[in-house]
Design a protein around this motif. Sequence first.
Motif, short mmCIF file in Angstrom:
data_model
loop_
_atom_site.label_atom_id
_atom_site.label_comp_id
_atom_site.label_asym_id
_atom_site.label_seq_id
_atom_site.Cartn_x
_atom_site.Cartn_y
_atom_site.Cartn_z
N MET A 178 32.32 36.13 33.00
CA MET A 178 33.62 36.12 33.67
C MET A 178 34.66 36.93 32.89
O MET A 178 35.51 37.58 33.47
CB MET A 178 34.09 34.69 33.88
CG MET A 178 33.25 33.90 34.88
SD MET A 178 33.17 34.66 36.51
CE MET A 178 34.88 34.50 37.03
N SER A 179 34.57 36.89 31.58
CA SER A 179 35.55 37.64 30.77
C SER A 179 35.36 39.15 30.90
O SER A 179 36.28 39.93 30.61
CB SER A 179 35.45 37.24 29.30
OG SER A 179 34.22 37.69 28.73
N ALA A 180 34.17 39.57 31.35
CA ALA A 180 33.88 41.00 31.50
C ALA A 180 34.18 41.51 32.91
O ALA A 180 33.94 42.70 33.19
CB ALA A 180 32.41 41.27 31.15
N GLN A 181 34.68 40.66 33.80
CA GLN A 181 34.98 41.09 35.16
C GLN A 181 36.00 42.23 35.14
O GLN A 181 37.09 42.08 34.55
CB GLN A 181 35.52 39.92 35.97
CG GLN A 181 34.53 38.82 36.27
CD GLN A 181 33.56 39.19 37.38
OE1 GLN A 181 33.91 39.87 38.33
NE2 GLN A 181 32.32 38.74 37.24
N PRO A 182 35.73 43.35 35.79
CA PRO A 182 36.64 44.49 35.70
C PRO A 182 37.87 44.41 36.60
O PRO A 182 38.88 45.05 36.33
CB PRO A 182 35.75 45.68 36.10
CG PRO A 182 34.73 45.09 37.01
CD PRO A 182 34.47 43.70 36.49
N ARG A 183 37.79 43.65 37.68
CA ARG A 183 38.91 43.59 38.63
C ARG A 183 38.97 42.22 39.31
O ARG A 183 38.89 42.11 40.53
CB ARG A 183 38.81 44.72 39.65
CG ARG A 183 37.44 44.90 40.28
CD ARG A 183 37.42 46.07 41.26
NE ARG A 183 36.16 46.21 41.93
CZ ARG A 183 35.15 46.99 41.52
NH1 ARG A 183 35.30 47.70 40.42
NH2 ARG A 183 34.03 47.07 42.20
N ASN A 184 39.09 41.19 38.51
CA ASN A 184 39.01 39.84 39.05
C ASN A 184 40.26 39.41 39.81
O ASN A 184 40.34 38.27 40.25
CB ASN A 184 38.68 38.82 37.95
CG ASN A 184 39.72 38.78 36.86
OD1 ASN A 184 40.74 39.47 36.92
ND2 ASN A 184 39.47 37.96 35.84
N ASP A 185 41.21 40.31 39.96
CA ASP A 185 42.34 40.01 40.82
C ASP A 185 42.02 40.28 42.29
O ASP A 185 42.69 39.76 43.18
CB ASP A 185 43.57 40.82 40.41
CG ASP A 185 43.31 42.32 40.41
OD1 ASP A 185 42.15 42.73 40.18
OD2 ASP A 185 44.27 43.08 40.63
N VAL A 186 40.99 41.10 42.55
CA VAL A 186 40.65 41.44 43.94
C VAL A 186 39.22 41.08 44.33
O VAL A 186 38.93 40.96 45.52
CB VAL A 186 40.88 42.95 44.21
CG1 VAL A 186 42.35 43.29 44.08
CG2 VAL A 186 40.03 43.82 43.29
N GLU A 187 38.35 40.89 43.37
CA GLU A 187 36.99 40.47 43.70
C GLU A 187 36.31 39.89 42.46
O GLU A 187 36.66 40.20 41.33
CB GLU A 187 36.15 41.62 44.25
CG GLU A 187 35.76 42.68 43.26
CD GLU A 187 34.83 43.74 43.85
OE1 GLU A 187 34.01 43.43 44.73
OE2 GLU A 187 34.94 44.90 43.39
N ILE A 188 35.35 39.01 42.72
CA ILE A 188 34.50 38.47 41.66
C ILE A 188 33.13 39.09 41.84
O ILE A 188 32.48 38.89 42.88
CB ILE A 188 34.42 36.94 41.71
CG1 ILE A 188 35.80 36.30 41.54
CG2 ILE A 188 33.45 36.43 40.65
CD1 ILE A 188 36.45 36.55 40.20
N LEU A 189 32.69 39.86 40.85
CA LEU A 189 31.35 40.42 40.86
C LEU A 189 30.37 39.36 40.37
O LEU A 189 30.67 38.59 39.45
CB LEU A 189 31.30 41.67 39.99
CG LEU A 189 32.25 42.79 40.45
CD1 LEU A 189 32.29 43.92 39.42
CD2 LEU A 189 31.83 43.33 41.81
#
Length: 340
Positions: A178-189
């Motif tokens: 979760m800390s490596a998510q690149p754009r967690n304001d618009v999507e969760i990879l």
Amino acid sequence: MEQFLASSERAATLLAGCLGKNGVLRDPEVAKDMCAQNKLPVLLAVSGRTVEAHRLLDRIKRDFMQENGDFLSFPDKEGRDRKSGSFPMSHFWSYMNVWITIGAQKMERFDISYPAYAYCKRFYHPERQMVCVTEPFAEATAETTVDMLSTAHLGKLALVMADLDMAKNCGEGLLKFMSAQPRNDVEILLRANATSGEIITDPPNDMQPFYSVKRDSPKQLYFFLGYHGIFMIKLFKATKDERFLNSAKEILDFALTCHESMCTFSYSHKVAMAAALVAVETKEAKYRRLAIGLGEYLVSIQDNEGFYGSKDFQPIDKYDQTAEIGIWLREIPGELGRII
């Protein structure tokens, strides 16, 4: 929330009545596929139907369990078709295994749960501290992925099996992911390559729903978010490590920003359970309201027979989803009832 319990009871009564004395579902269209029954032992156990639960587990052991602890619907078929006629169930190879193992452990059927858990642990990737999706770690290829759902699922099972070390490993892996998510304001990879550890940002076109949850798009597979929340809050209860509580809150806060269809979509069921669990710990009204609102929607899609969302599902999925929603609607009131 009495309607939640009443609805769950209707579902449990219906599905228990669908079982023959030999533990086989009477509906020939679904009887041979584990997808229709992998969650049912848990619902039968939590609703007090122990006779039916044992009959079903006997059938699962007799007809589906393999010598290595795996479960196969159609062992005479080839490749992934051995697992299930449901694509998601045959793709997420250990998913049904974990549900069956949880049900067996709840019923103290250690003849099933112990070898089944040993098999499930084979999917754990020790370097990634996450769980392989499609094959055990020892059989991983350059294309193998690890993902949030499989990792949270095994982590929750580890808690049920009192294997706190494995649960914490899964929790740590998810925190790093979760800390490596690149754009967690618009999507969760949702996935990373098992070999490199790189989060996958460009999934195959036909697999996008299984690789990300997009905030502004309708009808995403929100259960990916929910199961992360469920596992993290339960791991917090076991460890008192605030990082796990915060991760559960963060995933729910993202869910609260998602497209409005999240509130009227049957695949938000795990979000409802996660919200109830977090509400108990935080006493924050937004989580309690989310759990109740989603629960009320789930009750509203139950048909006259007792199935949930029957118009939207294939037959095997109708049985599968009715068992799962019945579980959450039974557990949500128990959690929210603890809030004073």
